[in-house]
Design an enzyme around this catalytic site. Structure first.
Site, PDB file in Angstrom:
ATOM      1  N   HIS A   1      50.707  33.506  19.641  1.00 32.43           N
ATOM      2  CA  HIS A   1      49.551  33.578  20.561  1.00 32.43           C
ATOM      3  C   HIS A   1      49.059  35.054  20.603  1.00 32.43           C
ATOM      4  CE1 HIS A   1      49.969  29.754  22.726  1.00 32.43           C
ATOM      5  NE2 HIS A   1      50.909  29.758  22.410  1.00 32.43           N
TER       6      HIS A   1
ATOM      7  N   LYS B   1      40.187  37.352  34.087  1.00 30.90           N
ATOM      8  CA  LYS B   1      41.401  37.253  33.211  1.00 30.90           C
ATOM      9  C   LYS B   1      42.284  38.429  33.539  1.00 30.90           C
ATOM     10  CE  LYS B   1      38.118  37.827  30.109  1.00 30.90           C
ATOM     11  NZ  LYS B   1      38.420  36.959  29.157  1.00 30.90           N
ATOM     12  N   ARG B   2      43.569  38.399  32.800  1.00 29.14           N
ATOM     13  CA  ARG B   2      44.383  39.562  32.900  1.00 29.14           C
ATOM     14  C   ARG B   2      43.806  40.832  32.612  1.00 29.14           C
ATOM     15  NH1 ARG B   2      50.154  38.311  34.168  1.00 29.14           N
ATOM     16  NH2 ARG B   2      50.265  40.755  33.680  1.00 29.14           N
TER      17      ARG B   2
ATOM     18  N   LYS C   1      40.791  43.683  26.540  1.00 29.25           N
ATOM     19  CA  LYS C   1      39.687  42.906  27.107  1.00 29.25           C
ATOM     20  C   LYS C   1      38.542  43.452  27.719  1.00 29.25           C
ATOM     21  CE  LYS C   1      43.526  39.464  28.555  1.00 29.25           C
ATOM     22  NZ  LYS C   1      43.109  38.385  27.832  1.00 29.25           N
TER      23      LYS C   1
ATOM     24  N   THR D   1      40.690  31.152  26.790  1.00 30.73           N
ATOM     25  CA  THR D   1      40.477  29.612  27.227  1.00 30.73           C
ATOM     26  C   THR D   1      39.551  29.649  28.304  1.00 30.73           C
ATOM     27  OG1 THR D   1      42.714  29.768  28.268  1.00 30.73           O
ATOM     28  CG2 THR D   1      42.524  28.649  26.471  1.00 30.73           C
TER      29      THR D   1
ATOM     30  N   LYS E   1      36.219  27.318  29.695  1.00 28.29           N
ATOM     31  CA  LYS E   1      36.019  26.741  31.250  1.00 28.29           C
ATOM     32  C   LYS E   1      34.879  27.177  31.722  1.00 28.29           C
ATOM     33  CE  LYS E   1      40.965  27.207  31.520  1.00 28.29           C
ATOM     34  NZ  LYS E   1      42.248  28.339  31.803  1.00 28.29           N
TER      35      LYS E   1
END
Ligand code: 26W
Length: 822
Positions: A367, A558-559, A564, A666, A670
């Site tokens: 992952h 998100k985290r 990110k 993911t 969504k």
């Protein structure tokens, strides 16, 4: 109705909902209807639903045992299930949930409020844990015989509280605080898990060496099951979570000598094993307790599989036909070694036969490519905790390196690179390599990620065994992320198509005509507005901040992690703010920028980002010159339930990681499924989303993964970028001036220093120009509300390929070789 007239057992079913609820209130909880609180109604309903599921569960188990179908065991240290009540209720296909809703109303309660009584079981960190939960949903819906195996942490992910200074504080939160009716403790199902001790070798009567692991410290693993219903499916599977218990919970001799603490010390040690989830989602801490947790989970799960197998009356040689094990990242990789130990030491199967069997049973999903996230464990720690396992790892490594040498004679550097033991510095076991060597298939989670995985971290292995490497792009559970999260949109779709899409997302394609239907577009927009109003209420509740539901809801959830690039988002927010207060943006589209996510408690830079976002938000949100044109909202304590509120209310989905770094994502799926347009880099599954929705319906920007590699190699200099963009320069200077952080200048400057440092690894500012240009296109499109709505619908209806049902079918066909039971 008097309670004495109730029949002895009232199953929750259409026509009997009222009786079933009253029955549980009175008989199980000892409450009268008149005296029952909201919580009592929740409890009564939860008990009734669980019992109804239990019947389907037993039927599933009987079918599975009788048909001798292969079972899939999904081993994961994390499962982020979210709440159970509505998920379970809406899995029944006979309108049960509508009757429940009406019945509750007649008692003066609202189903959604009742459901909110449930604690989110936060037994995971982020994407990997939520993926595991989506996969369990799909496995049950598709009728596969599957068990999730994990740990019943007393404390899951911490609760995030934002202090007055804007910083994250972690508060312990126990999901078990209130009695949890969804899990059933199975005191009868428990296994001894051993630690420490040493190995003895003896020879049997045929002269073969036998290994014995002795003088160990043992702990019980006790099973707790959570039922996993399939949507409109007779299948109910379970998630089995292990909890630690002492072998001798109470030492009466110590107690008798007045040593009260010593009397219960073993129990405390055993329970500590499963006390808390490690909250780091990318940097393994190398802590002994974590290794213990991993082995504890793996050992109990394998013993459970073998026990079931033998109870079914099947021979050990049939094991690979009965089970497939999927390793959710390397965290449960010890399963490979533990299975070898059981087969060789306990079942006396020859080494090479055992190895073949192990490899055929195990599959490994990677992952992340982040080098710092790849787990390694000090050899010395292994030796102390799992001495026999270390011997087995050495043997696996010897066999493997022999094969490498046979293929590449005298390539010593390759042997060193591929060894299971890293010899640079302190000797460590490389868990990712162990996972590769011990699995028949290794998959990444999006096409780009699977390719980069083969080309970078596993290049030597992919050269040796090209056929073992494959891709299974992630997916999401349509039930939770559309049917339950966005009931308005779900109903609209069902009205036009029937409800087949719930279990076959590709069916949405048939609705593509609706894109050009003004009435459909109108209804879609009305639903979106309702969802935004609901989120606006939540924002007001959480932050005491009013936001305009007509504004563009711009979402990054998100985290918090540097790769990110929440900071890219924040820099652009500052640029917009400065445009507004300098009257440079008379026609700026009003925006509500929503950011949410937790930072690992030890990840200092991520915590600085949260604090800075909150400080910038305070200034922007209280500036009268700004008004409705811009609001910045950091929503605290992002979890599955909050996600279920945010996804359906989003207009814009920010997926802006440095290309090559986000394995899949993911949340991107969504949000798109709920009709948000994506602004994103060509990273992870964004690429496949672009292919599905069409490049004219997505805002792609920034460097590609290849360009990122090149740019790093050239030597990246942020100062140069900033010099060439006056707006960015002004934003940096404003940060440096302390405008946002008057009480502590360093709260801004440390972040700026990071962004501006030469070679800054995540290339945040390098993508700024292109990001800002894409954001201009976002504004332009949003001004045309009808066209925006049209594209939003195209996004939603194009998500067919991103159902986790599709992912699971691929795993089943290409990796596990299993057929559904139904
Ligand atoms: C303790 C060390 C540790 C813990 C967790 C290292 C790595 C992890 C996970 C692999 C982090 C994670 O959740 N990865 C995410 O997995 C999702 C499901 O495949 C992907 O969609 C995300 O892109 C990926 O970041």
């Amino acid at each position: 109705m008097s309670t004495s007239s109730l029949p002895s057992s009232i199953t929750l079913r259409p026509g009997a909902v009222r009786d079933a609820i009253v029955d549980r209130l009175v008989r199980s909880l000892g409450k009268s209807v008149a005296g029952a609180t909201r919580r009592d109604f929740y409890d009564a309903l939860a008990i009734a639903v669980r019992e109804a599921l239990a019947e389907r569960w037993i039927a599933t188990r009987t079918r599975v045992t009788q048909a001798h179908v292969k079972r899939i065991c999904y081993l994961s240290m994390e499962f982020l299930l979210g709440r159970s009540l509505i998920n379970a209720l809406s899995s029944f296909d006979d309108g049960l949930i509508d009757e429940v809703r009406e019945t509750l109303l007649s008692f003066g309660h609202n189903l959604e409020e009742i459901a909110a009584e449930e604690e989110d079981p936060g037994l995971g960190n982020g994407g990997l844990g939520r993926l595991a939960a989506c996969f369990l949903d799909s496995l049950a819906t598709l009728g596969y015989a599957a068990t999730g195996y994990g740990i019943r942490y007393d404390y899951g992910i911490f609760m995030q509280v934002i202090g007055d200074d804007g910083a994250q504080r972690e508060v312990a939160s126990s999901w078990l605080g209130m009695h949890n009716f969804w899990e059933s403790g199975r005191g009868g199902i428990r296994y001894l898990v051993r630690f420490g001790g040493h190995c003895k070798s003896t020879r049997d009567d045929k002269g073969r060496v036998q290994y014995e692991w002795v003088d160990t410290h043992d702990v019980w693993a006790v099973a707790y099951d959570l039922l996993i219903p399939g949507n409109r499916s007779p299948t109910v599977n379970h998630l089995r979570l292990w909890s630690g218990r002492a072998v001798t919970p109470f030492k009466i001799e110590e107690f008798n000598h007045g040593n009260y603490a010593a009397a219960v010390a073993d129990q405390i040690d055993a329970k500590n094993l499963t006390r808390v989830l490690y909250p780091d989602d990318s940097t393994p801490q190398g802590k002994e307790l974590r290794l213990r947790q991993q082995y504890f989970c793996v050992s109990a799960s394998l013993q459970d599989m073998l026990a079931q197998h033998l109870a079914d009356g099947r021979g050990i040689d049939e094991l690979e036909r009965a089970f497939a094990i999927q390793l959710n990242d390397t965290h449960p990789a010890l399963a490979i070694v533990e299975l070898m130990r059981l087969l060789v030491d306990d079942y006396h199967i020859g080494w090479s036969g055992a190895w073949q069997m192990t490899r055929r049973i195990c599959g490994y999903t990677n992952h992340t490519l982040l080098p710092e996230a790849l787990e390694t464990w000090p050899v010395a720690m292994f030796e102390r905790l799992l001495p026999r396992h270390l011997q087995i790892i050495y043997q696996i490594n010897r066999d493997f390196l022999e094969a490498v040498s046979a293929k590449y004679p005298s390539d010593m550097d390759r042997r060193r690179r591929m060894s299971l033991i890293a010899e640079d510095g302190d000797r460590r076991v490389r868990m990712a390599y162990l996972s590769v060597i011990g699995s028949h298939k290794i998959n990444g989670v999006a096409k780009l990620h699977s390719r980069l995985m083969r080309e970078t971290i596993f290049a030597d292995f992919a050269e040796l065994w090209p056929d073992r490497f494959t891709n299974v792009t992630n997916g999401i559970a349509v039930r939770r992320w559309l049917k339950q999260a966005n009931p308005g949109f779900a109903q609209l779709i069902t009205e036009k198509l029937g409800s087949a899409w719930e279990n076959d997302l590709e069916d949405l394609e048939r609705l593509k005509w609706a894109v050009d239907d003004p009435e459909f577009r109108q209804r879609f927009r009305a639903i979106k507005l309702e969802n935004k109003k609901r989120l606006a209420k939540t924002i007001e509740l959480l932050l005491n901040q009013k936001v305009n539901p007509e504004a563009l809801f711009d979402v990054q959830v998100k985290r918090i992690h540097e790769y990110k690039r929440q900071l890219l988002n924040l820099m652009y927010v500052i640029v917009r703010y400065l445009r507004i207060i300098n009257n440079e943006a008379p026609d700026a589209v009003p925006r509500v920028v929503i950011i949410a996510g937790k930072a690992a408690p030890g990840y200092w830079m991520a915590k600085s980002v949260i604090k800075l976002v909150n400080n910038v938000a305070r200034v922007i949100n209280s500036d009268p010159r700004v008004g409705d044109k811009l609001k910045l909202c950091f929503l605290p304590d992002y979890d599955v339930s909050l996600a279920q509120e945010i996804m359906p209310a989003a207009d814009l989905s920010q997926q802006i990681s440095t290309a090559g770094m986000e394995a899949s994502g993911t949340g991107n799926m969504k949000l798109s499924l709920n009709g948000a347009l994506t602004i994103g880099t060509l990273d992870g599954a964004n690429i496949e989303i672009r292919d599905a929705v069409g490049e004219e319906h997505i805002f792609i920007f920034g460097m590609t993964a290849e360009q990122v590699t090149q740019r790093r190699a050239q030597g990246y200099s942020p100062a140069h970028v900033v010099e060439n963009n006056p707006e960015l320069k002004r934003a940096i200077e404003t940060l440096d001036s302390g405008l946002f952080t008057p009480d502590n200048l360093a709260d801004s400057t440390t972040v700026v220093d990071r962004l501006m440092s030469d070679g800054e690894h995540f290339l945040v500012l390098a993508d700024f120009d292109s990001y800002a240009a894409a954001q201009d296109r976002v504004d332009a499109l949003f001004r045309d509300q009808d066209e925006w709505g049209r594209q939003a619908i195209i996004n939603a209806l194009s998500m067919g390929p991103f159902s986790s049902d599709r992912s699971i079918r691929e795993y089943a066909d290409n990796i596990w070789g299993i057929k559904p039971v139904i």
